[in-house]
Design a protein around this motif. Structure first.
Motif, PDB file in Angstrom:
ATOM      1  N   TYR A 159       0.836  -1.200   0.000  1.00 56.30           N
ATOM      2  CA  TYR A 159       0.000   0.000   0.000  1.00 56.30           C
ATOM      3  C   TYR A 159       0.878   1.261   0.000  1.00 56.30           C
ATOM      4  CZ  TYR A 159      -4.265  -2.642   1.097  1.00 56.30           C
ATOM      5  OH  TYR A 159      -5.345  -3.495   1.051  1.00 56.30           O
ATOM      6  N   PRO A 160       0.411   2.347  -0.603  1.00 56.30           N
ATOM      7  CA  PRO A 160       1.181   3.593  -0.545  1.00 56.30           C
ATOM      8  C   PRO A 160       1.293   4.089   0.882  1.00 56.30           C
ATOM      9  CG  PRO A 160      -1.011   3.971  -1.469  1.00 56.30           C
ATOM     10  CD  PRO A 160      -0.839   2.487  -1.361  1.00 56.30           C
ATOM     11  N   ALA A 161       2.485   4.498   1.265  1.00 59.65           N
ATOM     12  CA  ALA A 161       2.719   4.923   2.647  1.00 59.65           C
ATOM     13  C   ALA A 161       1.945   6.187   2.986  1.00 59.65           C
ATOM     14  CB  ALA A 161       4.208   5.151   2.864  1.00 59.65           C
ATOM     15  N   ASP A 162       1.675   7.013   1.975  1.00 57.97           N
ATOM     16  CA  ASP A 162       1.020   8.294   2.218  1.00 57.97           C
ATOM     17  C   ASP A 162      -0.476   8.269   1.936  1.00 57.97           C
ATOM     18  OD1 ASP A 162       1.067   7.981  -0.480  1.00 57.97           O
ATOM     19  OD2 ASP A 162       2.130   9.841  -0.932  1.00 57.97           O
ATOM     20  N   GLY A 163      -1.016   7.057   1.755  1.00 57.67           N
ATOM     21  CA  GLY A 163      -2.435   6.956   1.430  1.00 57.67           C
ATOM     22  C   GLY A 163      -2.762   7.417   0.032  1.00 57.67           C
ATOM     23  N   GLY A 164      -1.775   7.447  -0.846  1.00 58.15           N
ATOM     24  CA  GLY A 164      -1.948   7.938  -2.204  1.00 58.15           C
ATOM     25  C   GLY A 164      -2.722   6.989  -3.092  1.00 58.15           C
ATOM     26  N   GLN A 210       3.083   1.114  -3.965  1.00 57.59           N
ATOM     27  CA  GLN A 210       4.534   1.208  -4.018  1.00 57.59           C
ATOM     28  C   GLN A 210       5.125  -0.177  -4.252  1.00 57.59           C
ATOM     29  OE1 GLN A 210       5.396   3.155  -0.255  1.00 57.59           O
ATOM     30  NE2 GLN A 210       5.251   5.172  -1.192  1.00 57.59           N
TER      31      GLN A 210
END
Length: 290
Positions: free
Chosen positions: A224-229, A233
């Motif tokens: 999952y994207p670390a920044d909630g994007g 990733q």
């Protein structure tokens, strides 16, 4: 079920010569490579490749007991700079013609982006009809070049590019309708964050739609994207969420046999990735002869 020859993109193993690159890869217990010509001290897509260079590169890998599964020929195929696009198409033809001397029949490509900063970043324009039409047109031209050289161009579905779904990958194959158009099958690329809970369904859809067209298989992982994007990733194989047992079992059953190429990792990650892949193969009933 039989395992795939296991390999790596050569650009992940940096040495002072192509011979030393090949030796270092072989010492990791690998059998094949996706060749980045930077590893031989050349441009990624040269305007010319002489016979002496091809013989040296080919000999470096064959002497180390390695095959060349594919050569990297990736550029932005919907580049708005028409001069750059024309130059890259000429260089793509050079790579296709060089394949016989390198011992491979596969050149890898992408499906382009409207993003001017990076070939691997998404852009809202990728979803527009004009981007799709341009992609189909350029891919047809590239497939014709590949066919004349007797090779396959293997495009890679990728959420940051125009072909961002499995349905679009199948649609591109159907639109171009060339025997020289194939797929670089990298399941980590198939997932938007919302798709990750549907891991098995997405993997099976990938094989249902694309199995007959797989020209090269990749091995990396997805998180999952670390920044909630909006985009996932990528991490080294075994460090994320990809179900490698399901992936490798179906890859073995598909009839594909051109190798499994690791990438998106550091050289220090190779041993762990190899261990994970071999464990997943064993769990799937795939027997590897060492």
């Amino acid at each position: 079920m039989k395992p795939q020859p296991l390999g790596i993109m050569t650009r992940h193993v940096v040495r002072d010569s192509v011979e030393h690159v090949a030796e270092a890869i072989a010492q990791q217990g690998l059998q094949t490579v996706q060749l980045s010509l930077e590893s031989a001290g050349l441009e990624p897509m040269p305007s010319h490749l002489d016979g002496g260079s091809l013989r040296r590169i080919s000999h470096a890998f064959s002497s180390a007991g390695l095959s060349v599964a594919a050569v990297s020929g990736t550029f932005n195929v919907i580049d708005p700079n028409q001069e750059a696009l024309a130059s890259n198409l000429e260089r793509f033809a050079v790579l296709c013609d060089a394949c016989a001397g390198l011992g491979t029949k596969v050149v890898t490509t992408c499906t382009g982006t409207r993003n001017r900063q990076s070939m691997w970043r998404a852009h809202p324009g990728n979803l527009e009809t004009d981007a799709w039409n341009e992609l189909v047109d350029v891919t047809r031209r590239m497939a014709t070049i590949a066919e004349r050289a007797g090779v396959v161009m293997a495009f890679e579905p990728e959420t940051a590019n125009v072909v961002d779904t499995l349905a679009k990958a199948q649609a591109l194959i159907e639109a171009v309708a060339s025997p020289s158009l194939g797929v670089t099958f990298d399941p980590a690329n198939f997932f938007y964050p919302s798709d990750l809970p549907r891991m098995t369904d997405v993997l099976l859809e990938g094989f249902d739609r694309l199995a007959p067209f797989i020209a090269l298989a990749h091995a990396k992982d997805v998180v999952y994207p670390a920044d909630g994007g909006s985009h996932c990733q990528y991490v080294p194989a075994g460090k994320g969420l990809l179900d490698y047992k399901t992936y490798l079992a179906h890859l073995s059953d598909s009839g594909y046999s051109n190798g499994l190429i690791m990438h998106s990792l550091a050289e220090s990650d190779i041993a762990d990735a190899v261990m994970m892949i071999r464990a997943a193969e064993a769990h799937s009933g795939i027997v590897r002869r060492t």
